[in-house]
Design a protein around this motif. Structure first.
Motif, PDB file in Angstrom:
ATOM      1  N   GLY A  11      -8.470  -5.451   2.407  1.00 42.80           N
ATOM      2  CA  GLY A  11      -8.107  -4.069   2.671  1.00 42.80           C
ATOM      3  C   GLY A  11      -9.074  -3.455   3.649  1.00 42.80           C
ATOM      4  N   LEU A  12      -8.559  -2.723   4.612  1.00 40.75           N
ATOM      5  CA  LEU A  12      -9.393  -2.018   5.583  1.00 40.75           C
ATOM      6  C   LEU A  12      -9.570  -0.586   5.128  1.00 40.75           C
ATOM      7  CD1 LEU A  12     -10.859  -1.820   8.313  1.00 40.75           C
ATOM      8  CD2 LEU A  12      -8.646  -1.277   9.356  1.00 40.75           C
ATOM      9  N   LYS A  13     -10.834  -0.186   4.945  1.00 37.31           N
ATOM     10  CA  LYS A  13     -11.122   1.178   4.504  1.00 37.31           C
ATOM     11  C   LYS A  13     -11.200   2.126   5.695  1.00 37.31           C
ATOM     12  CE  LYS A  13     -13.737   2.098   1.187  1.00 37.31           C
ATOM     13  NZ  LYS A  13     -14.908   2.371   0.364  1.00 37.31           N
ATOM     14  N   LYS A  14     -11.135   3.406   5.395  1.00 36.73           N
ATOM     15  CA  LYS A  14     -11.160   4.410   6.452  1.00 36.73           C
ATOM     16  C   LYS A  14     -12.500   4.452   7.167  1.00 36.73           C
ATOM     17  CE  LYS A  14      -7.665   7.257   4.183  1.00 36.73           C
ATOM     18  NZ  LYS A  14      -7.357   8.526   3.475  1.00 36.73           N
ATOM     19  N   GLN A  70      -6.758   2.078   4.182  1.00 41.14           N
ATOM     20  CA  GLN A  70      -5.766   2.519   5.169  1.00 41.14           C
ATOM     21  C   GLN A  70      -4.801   1.415   5.580  1.00 41.14           C
ATOM     22  OE1 GLN A  70      -7.840   3.942   8.607  1.00 41.14           O
ATOM     23  NE2 GLN A  70      -8.367   1.912   9.368  1.00 41.14           N
ATOM     24  N   SER A  71      -5.155   0.146   5.356  1.00 41.43           N
ATOM     25  CA  SER A  71      -4.210  -0.945   5.626  1.00 41.43           C
ATOM     26  C   SER A  71      -4.614  -2.177   4.832  1.00 41.43           C
ATOM     27  CB  SER A  71      -4.145  -1.269   7.127  1.00 41.43           C
ATOM     28  OG  SER A  71      -5.360  -1.809   7.574  1.00 41.43           O
ATOM     29  N   ILE A  72      -3.658  -3.099   4.654  1.00 43.47           N
ATOM     30  CA  ILE A  72      -3.873  -4.306   3.868  1.00 43.47           C
ATOM     31  C   ILE A  72      -3.367  -5.522   4.636  1.00 43.47           C
ATOM     32  CG2 ILE A  72      -3.813  -3.189   1.600  1.00 43.47           C
ATOM     33  CD1 ILE A  72      -0.834  -3.991   1.458  1.00 43.47           C
ATOM     34  N   LEU A 131       0.868  -1.183   0.000  1.00 44.00           N
ATOM     35  CA  LEU A 131       0.000   0.000   0.000  1.00 44.00           C
ATOM     36  C   LEU A 131       0.900   1.226   0.000  1.00 44.00           C
ATOM     37  CD1 LEU A 131      -2.835   1.340   0.336  1.00 44.00           C
ATOM     38  CD2 LEU A 131      -2.489   1.146   2.810  1.00 44.00           C
ATOM     39  N   THR A 132       0.707   2.109  -0.983  1.00 52.02           N
ATOM     40  CA  THR A 132       1.540   3.312  -1.061  1.00 52.02           C
ATOM     41  C   THR A 132       0.940   4.428  -0.219  1.00 52.02           C
ATOM     42  OG1 THR A 132       0.396   4.292  -2.961  1.00 52.02           O
ATOM     43  CG2 THR A 132       2.129   2.677  -3.423  1.00 52.02           C
TER      44      THR A 132
END
Length: 531
Positions: free
Chosen positions: A338-341, A327-329, A303-304
């Protein structure tokens, strides 16, 4: 020789001035529990892992040959630099193991692991690493092939699942700030920068227990990694594909591991990789501006800082086209999450075996993946997990709780809760208005008042559909509303309205159809409230 126990006896004898255990602990740079063990001789010996492995090595030098494994363990106990009462205590425990496990090899190996567990109960002085359940560099949940472990905020570690190689024997661990799990192993990072491990092929000659100044740990299925404070990396385990060729790595700040490869994130946002590259999983040299890495199987994902996803590895198709606000993978062997905001979870790759249940997760604060499983920490501190129905073990985390004092206190409702509240409000209006309309549907024609009610329901149905378009990114809600779309469309087409809008013609089955529709609304409300 004046032993510690004799000194303690002299210091605490009636003829001497009493000294508090806290003061003694400070004098000897140890804990009060250690002082208590020295004074109260009915407690277990207080050893360190280094003590044990030094004893093993000394025993190997003194006794190059021995009759059997049991004989060797007894010699190890005698080699330990502990008091006679402590040796007696260990011998008594070993006798219990000999009675419980008649097989010589099994008995000895299990007792040595028990001995190590006893050593791990010590909480070291000078702890510096902090516990942060939402930092992806220091995960507090580790997922093995059929087990899961989690570090709690009090330093203990809980576990669930297969224990055929004692990979769940973490009950004696203390002062743990981060964990990782391999195929049949569990790895823990203590706040003093040391490391503890149990499970398949983990004990060996005690290499992992000798690691110092660690800031992070990581497990591949068959190899183990430690990130040191100076940015260098240490390793242990299988390395036939070069996955342990990390001795020259510098300025590393995070680690990830697949089956046969290792990945490191550098302080400047570039990525290093070593090991098998048969699927291109190590082709990461061009990656830049990376803030998080993950690896599993034969692939690497990153994740960039701009929020884009980078991928290298096996040809299994992963689709990141709709991913944004991530925000994280985390990744397993055949799936990536993937975890979204907004606290919801995205999934690409394999969706069988219960993995797709993450679409219904909401208000998550951290996400983890491993092998064929996904886990996450909810805002209330509970640990959620998917379960493959083909798995021979049932991973149960229902009683686990990451203390809620670590949960960020958000102002107002989360995006998910705000959307859910709005959907519930729309559905309740449809339900209430529909119930007022039902008695009039027994007639073939609705009067003006009930025609207005019908139009209100139609408008609410359109609103619910339009609102679904607005919340497409909140997938659990959008999917539930979509599943009831047919019922909404059937209901809205059930009536014909005349040009003057003074009355509405009603079909003969309108009453039954409305009851069926309101039943669907009630079920939809239950579904929305339950997620």
């Amino acid at each position: 020789m004046l032993t510690i126990s004799r000194l303690m006896e002299a210091l605490t004898s009636p003829a001497k001035i009493k000294i508090s255990q806290n003061k003694l602990a400070n004098c000897f740079n140890t804990s009060t529990s250690t002082i208590n063990a020295w004074v109260n001789k009915d407690t277990q010996p207080h050893l360190t892992a280094d003590d044990i492995y030094k004893g093993i090595n000394d025993c190997r030098v003194q006794y190059p040959t021995y009759q059997n494994e049991t004989d060797f363990v007894e010699k190890i106990i005698n080699c330990l630099d502990i008091d006679p009462w402590e040796k007696d205590s260990l011998e008594m425990e070993f006798n219990i193991y000999k009675n419980r496990y008649p097989s010589d090899g099994t008995c000895s190996s299990k007792f040595l692991k028990h001995l190590i567990q006893m050593a791990l109960e010590k909480k070291e002085i000078g702890s510096s690493l902090a516990y942060d359940p939402f930092d992806p560099v220091h995960p507090v949940v580790g997922i093995g092939i059929e087990h899961v472990i989690a570090a709690l905020d009090d330093g203990r570690v809980v576990s669930s699942g297969a224990n055929d190689y004692q990979q769940c024997e973490t009950h004696a661990w203390r002062d743990i700030v981060s964990v990782s799990a391999g195929w049949r192993s569990s790895l823990g990072l203590k706040s003093d920068g040391t490391c503890v491990v149990v499970g398949k092929n983990t004990v060996g000659d005690g290499e992992i227990f000798r690691w110092r100044n660690l800031t992070a740990v990581c497990c591949g299925p068959f190899h183990f990694l430690g990130l040191k404070r100076d940015g260098t990396v240490v390793s242990y385990g299988l390395g036939g594909d070069g996955q342990r060729d990390v001795s020259d790595w510098r300025h590393v700040k995070a680690l990830a591991a697949g089956i046969h490869h290792t990945v490191g994130l550098c302080e400047d946002g570039t990525v290093l990789a070593c090991g098998s590259n048969r699927e291109g999983q190590c082709e990461v040299s061009s990656w830049k501006n990376v803030k998080q890495i993950a690896a599993a199987g034969e692939h690497t994902v990153a994740l960039t800082k701009e929020g884009t996803i980078l991928y290298a590895g096996d040809p299994f198709i992963y689709d990141f086209s709709g991913w944004k606000d991530v925000q994280s993978i985390a990744t397993g062997i055949y799936h990536i999450v993937g975890l979204k905001k907004d606290g919801t979870v995205l999934l690409t790759g394999q969706t069988i075996g219960g993995l797709d249940s993450v679409y219904k997760w909401w208000d998550m604060k951290a996400i983890y993946a491993g092998f064929y499983t996904t886990a996450g920490i909810h805002a209330d501190g509970s640990v959620w997990i998917t379960n493959d129905k083909y798995n021979r073990t049932h991973l149960n985390t229902s009683s686990w709780n990451i203390h809620d004092e670590h949960t960020p206190k958000d102002s107002g409702l989360s995006p998910f809760e705000a959307a859910r509240k709005e959907v519930i409000s729309i559905l309740e209006n449809i339900r209430d208005t529909g119930f007022r309309l039902v008695p009039a549907l027994r007639n073939s024609v609705l009067d003006a008042e009930n025609a207005d009610r019908l139009e209100e329901i139609r408008k609410l149905c359109r609103d619910s559909w339009d609102y679904r378009e607005k919340i497409m990114e909140i997938k659990p809600l959008a999917d539930i509303i979509l599943s009831y779309n047919a019922a909404f469309l059937d209901f809205s087409r059930m009536f014909s309205v005349d040009e003057t809008r003074e009355c509405v013609a009603v079909s003969e089955n309108a009453y039954d159809a409305c009851i069926e529709f309101l039943t669907a609304v009630r079920m939809l409300l239950m579904d929305v409230r339950s997620i």
